[in-house]
Design a protein around this motif. Structure first.
Motif, PDB file in Angstrom:
ATOM      1  N   VAL A  72       1.990  16.159 -32.052  1.00 30.44           N
ATOM      2  CA  VAL A  72       0.981  15.131 -30.556  1.00 30.44           C
ATOM      3  C   VAL A  72      -0.264  14.852 -32.114  1.00 30.44           C
ATOM      4  N   VAL A  73      -0.109  13.212 -31.354  1.00 31.75           N
ATOM      5  CA  VAL A  73      -0.565  12.509 -32.146  1.00 31.75           C
ATOM      6  C   VAL A  73      -2.696  12.611 -31.359  1.00 31.75           C
ATOM      7  N   ALA A  74      -3.456  13.499 -31.280  1.00 33.50           N
ATOM      8  CA  ALA A  74      -4.578  13.630 -30.725  1.00 33.50           C
ATOM      9  C   ALA A  74      -5.513  13.124 -31.199  1.00 33.50           C
ATOM     10  N   ILE A  75      -5.915  12.039 -31.953  1.00 33.62           N
ATOM     11  CA  ILE A  75      -6.377  11.389 -32.726  1.00 33.62           C
ATOM     12  C   ILE A  75      -8.015  10.416 -31.610  1.00 33.62           C
ATOM     13  N   GLY A  76      -9.018  11.391 -32.512  1.00 30.16           N
ATOM     14  CA  GLY A  76     -10.138  10.360 -31.198  1.00 30.16           C
ATOM     15  C   GLY A  76     -10.340   8.799 -30.516  1.00 30.16           C
ATOM     16  N   GLN A  77     -11.757   8.739 -30.905  1.00 26.68           N
ATOM     17  CA  GLN A  77     -12.302   7.268 -31.189  1.00 26.68           C
ATOM     18  C   GLN A  77     -11.388   5.830 -32.271  1.00 26.68           C
ATOM     19  N   ASP A  78     -10.673   6.839 -33.287  1.00 23.85           N
ATOM     20  CA  ASP A  78     -10.242   5.467 -33.918  1.00 23.85           C
ATOM     21  C   ASP A  78      -8.908   5.286 -33.573  1.00 23.85           C
ATOM     22  N   ILE A  79      -8.999   4.949 -32.453  1.00 21.18           N
ATOM     23  CA  ILE A  79      -7.447   3.510 -31.878  1.00 21.18           C
ATOM     24  C   ILE A  79      -6.698   3.127 -33.054  1.00 21.18           C
ATOM     25  N   GLN A  80      -7.397   2.271 -33.943  1.00 19.90           N
ATOM     26  CA  GLN A  80      -6.338   1.619 -34.977  1.00 19.90           C
ATOM     27  C   GLN A  80      -5.601   2.754 -36.257  1.00 19.90           C
ATOM     28  N   SER A  81      -6.287   3.750 -36.656  1.00 21.31           N
ATOM     29  CA  SER A  81      -5.775   5.514 -36.889  1.00 21.31           C
ATOM     30  C   SER A  81      -4.658   5.645 -35.946  1.00 21.31           C
ATOM     31  N   SER A  82      -4.741   5.629 -34.713  1.00 25.82           N
ATOM     32  CA  SER A  82      -3.917   7.069 -33.900  1.00 25.82           C
ATOM     33  C   SER A  82      -2.683   5.537 -33.873  1.00 25.82           C
ATOM     34  N   ILE A  83      -2.814   4.120 -33.895  1.00 25.09           N
ATOM     35  CA  ILE A  83      -1.757   3.147 -33.726  1.00 25.09           C
ATOM     36  C   ILE A  83      -1.010   3.547 -35.538  1.00 25.09           C
ATOM     37  N   LEU A  84      -1.874   3.927 -36.371  1.00 26.02           N
ATOM     38  CA  LEU A  84      -0.624   3.882 -37.042  1.00 26.02           C
ATOM     39  C   LEU A  84      -0.208   5.078 -37.678  1.00 26.02           C
ATOM     40  N   THR A  85      -0.787   6.011 -37.436  1.00 28.56           N
ATOM     41  CA  THR A  85      -0.014   6.998 -37.978  1.00 28.56           C
ATOM     42  C   THR A  85       1.072   7.496 -36.849  1.00 28.56           C
ATOM     43  N   THR A  86       1.241   7.052 -35.018  1.00 26.97           N
ATOM     44  CA  THR A  86       2.456   6.295 -34.947  1.00 26.97           C
ATOM     45  C   THR A  86       3.149   5.899 -35.524  1.00 26.97           C
ATOM     46  N   LEU A  87       3.011   5.077 -36.206  1.00 28.72           N
ATOM     47  CA  LEU A  87       3.974   3.813 -36.728  1.00 28.72           C
ATOM     48  C   LEU A  87       4.582   4.163 -37.919  1.00 28.72           C
ATOM     49  N   ILE A  88       3.339   5.285 -38.607  1.00 26.20           N
ATOM     50  CA  ILE A  88       4.237   6.206 -39.961  1.00 26.20           C
ATOM     51  C   ILE A  88       5.237   7.578 -39.540  1.00 26.20           C
ATOM     52  N   LEU A  89       4.465   7.840 -38.594  1.00 27.68           N
ATOM     53  CA  LEU A  89       5.439   8.604 -37.906  1.00 27.68           C
ATOM     54  C   LEU A  89       7.012   8.847 -37.436  1.00 27.68           C
ATOM     55  N   LYS A  90       6.919   7.109 -36.680  1.00 26.50           N
ATOM     56  CA  LYS A  90       8.205   6.732 -36.233  1.00 26.50           C
ATOM     57  C   LYS A  90       8.736   6.283 -37.466  1.00 26.50           C
ATOM     58  N   ASP A  91       8.556   5.761 -38.264  1.00 26.35           N
ATOM     59  CA  ASP A  91       9.157   5.492 -39.540  1.00 26.35           C
ATOM     60  C   ASP A  91       9.453   6.782 -40.275  1.00 26.35           C
ATOM     61  N   LEU A  92       9.002   7.710 -40.229  1.00 29.17           N
ATOM     62  CA  LEU A  92       9.133   8.785 -41.207  1.00 29.17           C
ATOM     63  C   LEU A  92      10.600   9.919 -40.549  1.00 29.17           C
ATOM     64  N   GLY A  93      10.682   9.623 -39.249  1.00 27.72           N
ATOM     65  CA  GLY A  93      11.345  10.043 -38.407  1.00 27.72           C
ATOM     66  C   GLY A  93      11.223  11.073 -37.361  1.00 27.72           C
ATOM     67  N   VAL A  94      10.233  11.205 -37.429  1.00 29.39           N
ATOM     68  CA  VAL A  94       9.908  12.039 -36.363  1.00 29.39           C
ATOM     69  C   VAL A  94      10.568  12.720 -34.814  1.00 29.39           C
ATOM     70  N   LYS A  95      11.193  13.657 -34.550  1.00 26.60           N
ATOM     71  CA  LYS A  95      12.072  13.773 -33.355  1.00 26.60           C
ATOM     72  C   LYS A  95      11.122  13.390 -32.090  1.00 26.60           C
ATOM     73  N   THR A  96      10.059  13.799 -32.020  1.00 22.21           N
ATOM     74  CA  THR A  96       9.368  13.885 -30.552  1.00 22.21           C
ATOM     75  C   THR A  96       8.080  13.650 -30.861  1.00 22.21           C
ATOM     76  N   LEU A  97       7.168  12.748 -29.772  1.00 19.03           N
ATOM     77  CA  LEU A  97       5.849  11.575 -30.717  1.00 19.03           C
ATOM     78  C   LEU A  97       5.739  11.472 -29.561  1.00 19.03           C
ATOM     79  N   ILE A  98       4.537  12.354 -29.701  1.00 22.05           N
ATOM     80  CA  ILE A  98       3.112  12.053 -27.820  1.00 22.05           C
ATOM     81  C   ILE A  98       1.834  11.961 -28.228  1.00 22.05           C
ATOM     82  N   VAL A  99       1.473  10.786 -27.648  1.00 19.77           N
ATOM     83  CA  VAL A  99       0.611  10.311 -28.244  1.00 19.77           C
ATOM     84  C   VAL A  99      -1.222  10.495 -27.246  1.00 19.77           C
ATOM     85  N   LYS A 100      -1.863  10.788 -27.930  1.00 19.06           N
ATOM     86  CA  LYS A 100      -3.258  10.374 -26.748  1.00 19.06           C
ATOM     87  C   LYS A 100      -3.550   9.603 -26.614  1.00 19.06           C
ATOM     88  N   ALA A 101      -4.171   8.355 -25.799  1.00 21.27           N
ATOM     89  CA  ALA A 101      -4.391   7.188 -25.692  1.00 21.27           C
ATOM     90  C   ALA A 101      -5.629   7.228 -25.587  1.00 21.27           C
TER      91      ALA A 101
END
Length: 221
Positions: A72-101
């Motif tokens: 679960v990506v629950a990063i607060g106000q830093d949208i750029q970090s949230s997006i970059l973290t999501t990209l990295i996790l997807k590249d690393l092959g995380v099975k299920t990815l939930i993101v707070k927007a």
């Protein structure tokens, strides 16, 4: 069968709420935040708590993040970090990815780059999300007191074609089926012989611990 393991990145109000709720439900939870103080605040309420930069691919790799069933990506106000973290996790092959927007645009971006589910804190409180993560069939979760709640659950595959008598939810899980929604029709106080059909929604009330047992039993469908 081994219980699912969860990682929650971002220990703000929302992330810590999800992490604590999942831990209370008996799951292993890794809490991650770049802020050491926030990690100290949750260290005693989760299984593991680590201070790390989620935008650092090597740091996430070192934590074995791809071995977790759900992140679960629950990063607060830093949208750029949230997006970059999501990209990295997807590249690393995380099975299920939930993101707070934070907003609809943020939600659309993380959805396009691979988030399996996007949640908005205004609509999805931490506890409700935790229950949905355990059982994707849970549509809603409403606390009616400290000890009792109501869930709406889309009929899992093992329930379909069974009668309420055959399912015996009251005896097995000490929970009561209050109603069954069939399309636009709501069947209040259904009979024991009523059958569960595909796409039916069951409204069930019970103690929180008993509802959790029911959710887990049907979580794998």
């Amino acid at each position: 069968m081994a219980k699912k393991q969860y990682a929650v990145i971002g220990m703000g109000r929302f992330g810590s709420s999800v992490a604590k709720a999942l831990t209370d439900m008996g799951f292993e939870v890794l809490a991650i935040d770049s802020n050491e103080q926030r990690i100290q605040e949750v260290v005693n309420t989760v299984t593991h708590a680590v201070s790390a930069d989620s935008t650092d691919e090597e740091a996430l790799r070192a934590l074995g993040i791809r071995n977790f069933d759900v992140v679960v990506v629950a990063i607060g106000q830093d949208i750029q970090s949230s997006i970059l973290t999501t990209l990295i996790l997807k590249d690393l092959g995380v099975k299920t990815l939930i993101v707070k927007a934070q907003n609809e645009l943020h939600g659309k971006v993380v959805n396009k780059i691979g988030a399996d589910k996007v949640v908005f804190p205004e609509r999805d409180m931490g506890l409700r999300v935790a229950h949905h993560l355990v059982s994707p069939n849970i549509l809603d979760y409403i606390e009616i007191s400290d000890d009792y709640s109501i869930i709406e659950i889309k009929a899992p595959a093992p329930m379909i074609g069974q009668s309420l008598k055959q399912l015996d939810i009251r005896a097995k899980y000490k929970c009561n089926v209050m109603a069954i929604k069939k399309g636009s029709h709501m069947n209040i106080a259904p009979y024991a012989d009523d059958l569960i059909d595909k796409d039916d929604i069951l409204v069930i009330v019970g103690k929180n611990s008993d509802l959790t047992n029911l959710e887990i039993a049907y979580s794998e469908g």
